[in-house]
Write an enzyme that holds these catalytic residues in place. Structure first.
Site, PDB file in Angstrom:
ATOM      1  N   ASP A  68       0.772  -1.249   0.000  1.00  0.00           N
ATOM      2  CA  ASP A  68       0.000   0.000   0.000  1.00  0.00           C
ATOM      3  C   ASP A  68       0.809   1.309   0.000  1.00  0.00           C
ATOM      4  O   ASP A  68       1.694   1.480   0.832  1.00  0.00           O
ATOM      5  CB  ASP A  68      -0.875   0.070   1.256  1.00  0.00           C
ATOM      6  CG  ASP A  68      -1.477  -1.254   1.645  1.00  0.00           C
ATOM      7  OD1 ASP A  68      -1.270  -2.251   0.947  1.00  0.00           O
ATOM      8  OD2 ASP A  68      -2.165  -1.282   2.676  1.00  0.00           O
TER       9      ASP A  68
HETATM   10  N1  DQQ Z   1      -2.151  -3.772   3.979  1.00  0.00           N
HETATM   11  C1  DQQ Z   1      -3.578  -3.866   3.931  1.00  0.00           C
HETATM   12  C2  DQQ Z   1      -4.008  -2.919   5.009  1.00  0.00           C
HETATM   13  C3  DQQ Z   1      -2.968  -3.106   6.046  1.00  0.00           C
HETATM   14  C4  DQQ Z   1      -1.720  -3.244   5.243  1.00  0.00           C
HETATM   15  C5  DQQ Z   1      -4.148  -3.532   2.584  1.00  0.00           C
HETATM   16  C6  DQQ Z   1      -0.700  -4.162   5.841  1.00  0.00           C
HETATM   17  O1  DQQ Z   1      -5.299  -3.192   5.503  1.00  0.00           O
HETATM   18  O2  DQQ Z   1      -2.906  -2.020   6.954  1.00  0.00           O
HETATM   19  O3  DQQ Z   1      -3.368  -4.055   1.551  1.00  0.00           O
HETATM   20  O4  DQQ Z   1       0.466  -4.205   5.053  1.00  0.00           O
END
Ligand code: DQQ
Length: 583
Positions: A68
């Site tokens: 992300d």
């Molecule tokens: N990746 C998810 C999120 C979390 C993060 C989404 C953890 O919900 O916070 O891809 O790497």
């Protein structure tokens, strides 16, 4: 979607019977959705970084896993991008907030990670979050801290502030001792994360945190007068049954009157709001456009926005955990999305890298008020090199014409197609009404002859078309005589290699065809094709791994496989250079 019924554990530890992809061991299937750790793979440092499918102008660190985009923001002359990063290996795990800065969103300087586990309130992980600029130009980061080990992964919401506001790079971040700002959610400790950018309204700061309960997606709303003491609102801002965990919610104002972006705290007459959520269960995102009642803190989607799995998507392909921010310099809202790999974890460990951030997109509300429109930020055009222009090229059925003189593996191509008549458009099968566009595309691909279409581009193609990724339109007539425009980005024939995820991504395009023209722009970059149909009304990104169509052996064609002749009114294509600095 290719569908198989299987049982999946969602991250809120509930059993969820879902239709999802059949290839369990590919990244795209939601392996990351469970935040499942591969202990044996997560800390294998890349010895060699394989270059063949690395992108030439997309955001990537030198090596290892990324996911992300986090808290993008602008501060003292620099854009800051943080992102979820594994400093030790090429699969998800050991997550920190990596940090890069840029003057133009294209060239990036890598800094030391901004946030990493170091305190009891984040010792098992620093997960996603957002940046907010407080009055006096004071940035603050809200992020999720993991306070208990896998498999529970109990989650709290924390903040961090710059150690030195006079450093435009904001290299060092401090986590004050009054963290966490919001403690563990007693009802669902492991499904409570990804705080949004906060907005200021009615004497309060407000932020959302994504969650779920009994498969109902939830955006909890928290309020604070001082950004330190936060209280949950008696009711969530919005919820929706059967959508599962809402990851990375994003909530922001838009106006139908202008393509300019608005600051998150902007309120007023005529302003609408967008709520986007990333569905942990499907690994797709959807958004609605609606009305935000600021007094009662409710959000109600317009009746033109489908609220659920079948809702509008920023991108109908490989695009997840996205985040927008307001750029005060160019007065625009910018969208960042992450595209993961479509190969296996083992492939990624061998490549020494996994994941890219897609080219940032300007995003605004279509004047119809029914959907958003996106376009690659103008800065990407600075990478354009040698060019080719084609005009009035007729494409009879079965014809494909090569676009020569550019580096087809790394290119920007913008084309407008026209046709004389809608007569030959085939009927839209009423049975398709209940199908996802992807299933419709999957049943026909680009090779099955049509009436009006398929026509479009054959990207990342080998000379003799053993490999290619077609991006194309098919135009149908529905029962009510209205036109249905299907846009596909089909990876089925993208590679001779096996063991890859090769979906026929697709979406419908809400476009007026009265001038009998439709445009398509694709950003092609070695293993990614990002496409924008009808000036950015429908967008699709595919990750592909050609074995023959690489470097100078990649070709680009325009094609038509429908009985109605198509004309390429105009095609402008450019080789794309790599930025001088990429982390
Ligand atoms: N990746 C998810 C999120 C979390 C993060 C989404 C953890 O919900 O916070 O891809 O790497």
């Amino acid at each position: 979607m290719a569908r198989t019924k299987i049982l999946v554990f969602s991250s809120d530890s509930s059993l969820f019977l879902l239709s999802i992809f059949s290839f369990i061991f590919l990244n795209i299937n939601g392996v990351d959705s469970t935040h499942r750790v591969f202990p044996e793979l997560q800390s294998i440092s890349a010895v060699d970084v394989k270059l063949v499918h690395r992108t030439g102008y997309h955001f990537q660190p030198q090596k290892h896993w990324i996911n992300d985009p986090n808290g993008p923001m602008f501060y003292k002359g620099y854009y800051h991008l943080f992102y979820q990063y594994n400093p030790k290996g090429s699969v998800w795990g050991n997550i920190v907030w990596a940090h890069s800065v840029s003057k133009d969103l294209i060239n990036w300087i890598a800094l030391e990670p901004a946030i990493f586990p170091s305190k009891p309130f984040d010792q098992y992980g620093c997960w996603s979050g957002s940046a907010t600029i407080l009055p006096g130009n004071k940035p603050v980061i809200l992020y999720t801290g993991i306070v208990s080990p896998d498999p529970e992964n109990a989650q709290v919401q924390n903040y961090a502030v710059p150690a030195n506001y006079s450093d435009p790079f904001l290299r060092e971040w401090v986590k004050p001792d009054n963290n966490p700002l919001v403690g563990v959610h007693t009802e669902n400790p492991s499904a409570f994360r990804d705080p949004t950018t906060a907005w200021f309204d009615g004497g309060h700061w407000k932020m959302l945190v994504g969650s779920s309960r009994k498969h109902r997606g939830i955006a909890y709303l928290y309020r604070s007068k001082d950004f330190k003491k936060w209280k949950r609102s008696p009711h969530p801002l919005h919820t929706k049954a059967e959508t599962g965990m809402w990851e990375c919610p994003d909530f922001y104002p838009v106006t139908p009157r202008s393509e300019d972006g608005l600051d998150n705290s902007k309120m007023g007459r005529g302003i609408k709001h967008v709520l986007k959520v990333s569905l942990n269960s499907t690994r797709y995102e959807y958004y609605t456009i609606g009305r935000y009642n600021r007094v009662r803190d409710f959000y109600v989607p317009d009746n033109t926005s489908v609220d659920g799995w079948a809702g509008l998507r920023y991108d109908y392909g490989n695009f997840y955990a996205s985040k927008t921010f307001y750029d005060p310099i160019k007065k625009r809202r910018i969208l960042w999305g992450w595209a993961n790999e479509s190969d296996s974890q083992i492939d990624d460990v061998q490549k020494g890298w996994a994941g890219i951030q897609l080219i940032p997109r300007r995003i605004w509300l279509d004047p119809s008020g029914r959907q958003l429109v996106q376009w690659p930020i103008e800065e990407v055009e600075g990478l354009r090199g040698s060019e080719l222009h084609m005009r009035n090229q007729k494409l009879d059925m079965g014809v494909h014409v090569e676009v020569t003189g550019i580096t087809a593996a790394q290119a920007d191509v913008d084309v407008t197609f026209s046709f004389k008549s809608l007569e030959k458009a085939k009927s839209f099968d009423p049975e398709w009404k209940n199908l996802d566009a992807q299933d419709v595309c999957d049943s026909m691909g680009s090779t099955i002859q049509g009436g009006l279409g398929p026509f479009g581009l054959l990207t990342l193609a080998s000379k003799d078309l053993e490999e290619y990724t077609p991006v194309f339109f098919r135009i149908f007539k529905a029962e009510d005589q209205k036109l249905k425009v299907l846009m596909c980005s089909d990876a089925k024939r993208s590679s001779l290699a096996e063991g890859l995820y090769k979906p026929s991504f697709a979406g419908f395009v809400d476009v007026d065809l009265s001038d009998k023209k439709i445009s398509l722009r694709s950003l092609i970059d070695n293993s990614v094709v990002e496409s924008f149909g009808a000036q950015g009304k429908t967008c699709i990104s595919s990750r592909v791994y050609p074995t023959l169509a690489i470097y100078n052996n990649a070709h680009l064609f325009v094609f038509n496989n429908g009985t109605e002749p198509i004309t390429v009114d105009s095609l402008d294509a450019w080789s794309m250079n790599s930025p001088s600095e990429m982390n």
